[in-house]
Design a protein around this motif. Structure first.
Motif, mmCIF file in Angstrom:
data_model
loop_
_atom_site.group_PDB
_atom_site.id
_atom_site.type_symbol
_atom_site.label_atom_id
_atom_site.label_comp_id
_atom_site.label_asym_id
_atom_site.label_seq_id
_atom_site.Cartn_x
_atom_site.Cartn_y
_atom_site.Cartn_z
ATOM 1 N N ALA A 143 9.338 47.993 52.028
ATOM 2 C CA ALA A 143 9.553 49.365 52.481
ATOM 3 C C ALA A 143 9.759 50.355 51.343
ATOM 4 O O ALA A 143 9.687 51.574 51.567
ATOM 5 N N SER B 16 5.655 53.311 50.372
ATOM 6 C CA SER B 16 5.300 53.941 51.645
ATOM 7 C C SER B 16 3.822 53.832 51.983
ATOM 8 O O SER B 16 3.434 53.946 53.144
ATOM 9 N N GLN C 237 1.867 47.834 54.366
ATOM 10 C CA GLN C 237 1.905 49.293 54.325
ATOM 11 C C GLN C 237 0.537 49.898 54.667
ATOM 12 O O GLN C 237 -0.501 49.232 54.536
ATOM 13 N N LEU D 198 1.600 60.666 55.937
ATOM 14 C CA LEU D 198 2.673 59.667 55.989
ATOM 15 C C LEU D 198 4.028 60.193 55.523
ATOM 16 O O LEU D 198 5.060 59.598 55.830
ATOM 17 N N ALA D 199 4.024 61.282 54.791
ATOM 18 C CA ALA D 199 5.270 61.865 54.285
ATOM 19 C C ALA D 199 5.396 63.279 54.837
ATOM 20 O O ALA D 199 4.886 64.226 54.241
ATOM 21 N N ARG E 54 10.291 59.051 49.029
ATOM 22 C CA ARG E 54 9.119 58.255 49.417
ATOM 23 C C ARG E 54 8.282 58.022 48.166
ATOM 24 O O ARG E 54 8.085 58.953 47.366
#
Length: 259
Positions: A108, A111, A184, A246-247, A86
């Motif tokens: 994409a 991220s 995003q 998000l990760a 990511r």
């Protein structure tokens, strides 16, 4: 020309979550170095490049333009993409415009985006004068060091080459047209007192991106170079929490909370 002490690029090999940081026009990695080191200290892989023509002397910058600056961060993003699962892109001022264009064009592969006092327009009479003035005047007074915190300074040029400023103007127009392609998650942090970039630029970004996950945070104690100012810790912590949300792999390692 040798790079000015403190203006060197910074890189750190960490985990499989990467962050690319983009510094501003006439500035250098020094303005983002504490942010980069904070992220590295929490286990992220970090890249903070020196944009071409920056970090030496202003005369070197007039030989470069937006294509050179964008190409540098584009290369760094691709390299991080090969290394990390990511990748997030952060930017200050014009670096915010670079980050937004990377997001618009790479989809994409990016991220999430964090921008601090993003600049996306040249305002006032300068916008109209630059196309002609650049042929007769080499430079104007610099834009650096807008910091409220005593004893803290930004390492950048005290002169702005007008040829490069004209290139920035063209770049901002290009980015403005691409903002709707940004989808995003976006964290935008804006100083309430900024003597370089007006609040209209942040408003423009927020009104034109297509992102649905958007957070705007006001920085009450800082001027333009907020990453070196009173609100720096808040920027660092909020950006890390943004990545951690998000990760998921970052959260599992405990690094989102510093544990």
């Amino acid at each position: 020309m040798p790079v000015l002490p403190g203006a060197e690029p910074y890189r750190h090999d960490g985990g499989d979550v990467g962050v690319l940081l983009c510094h501003g026009f006439t500035g250098s990695p020094q303005s983002l170095r504490p942010w980069a080191e904070y992220l590295a200290g929490h286990g992220l892989t970090v890249s903070l490049p020196l944009l071409p023509g920056h970090g030496t002397r202003w005369e070197d910058m007039q030989l470069t333009g937006w294509q050179d600056w964008y190409a540098e961060v584009d290369r760094e993003l691709r390299a991080l993409g090969e290394r990390c699962a990511r990748v997030f892109v952060f930017g200050l001022s014009m670096g915010g415009a670079l980050a937004l264009r990377l997001a618009a064009r790479h989809g994409a592969a990016v991220s999430g985006i964090v921008v601090v006092n993003p600049a996306v327009r040249v305002h006032g009479a300068a916008s109209y004068a630059l196309p002609l003035a650049r042929h007769f005047v080499r430079s104007a007074r610099g834009l650096t060091d807008d910091i409220a915190r005593p004893g803290h300074h930004e390492l950048g040029y005290d002169r702005v080459p007008l040829q490069s400023a004209y290139s920035v103007r063209r770049f901002f127009r290009l980015v403005d047209g691409e903002l709707p392609q940004v989808t995003q998650p976006l964290l935008l942090l804006r100083s309430t007192r900024d003597h370089v970039v007006p609040p209209a630029d942040s408003a423009r970004v927020l009104s034109r991106v297509s992102s649905t996950d958007v957070t705007e945070t006001l920085l009450e104690q800082s001027y333009h170079v907020a990453t070196l100012d009173h609100d720096a810790d808040r920027i660092f912590e909020d950006s890390l929490a943004f990545i951690g949300r998000l990760a998921p792999s970052l959260g599992k390692e405990g690094t989102a909370t510093g544990g």
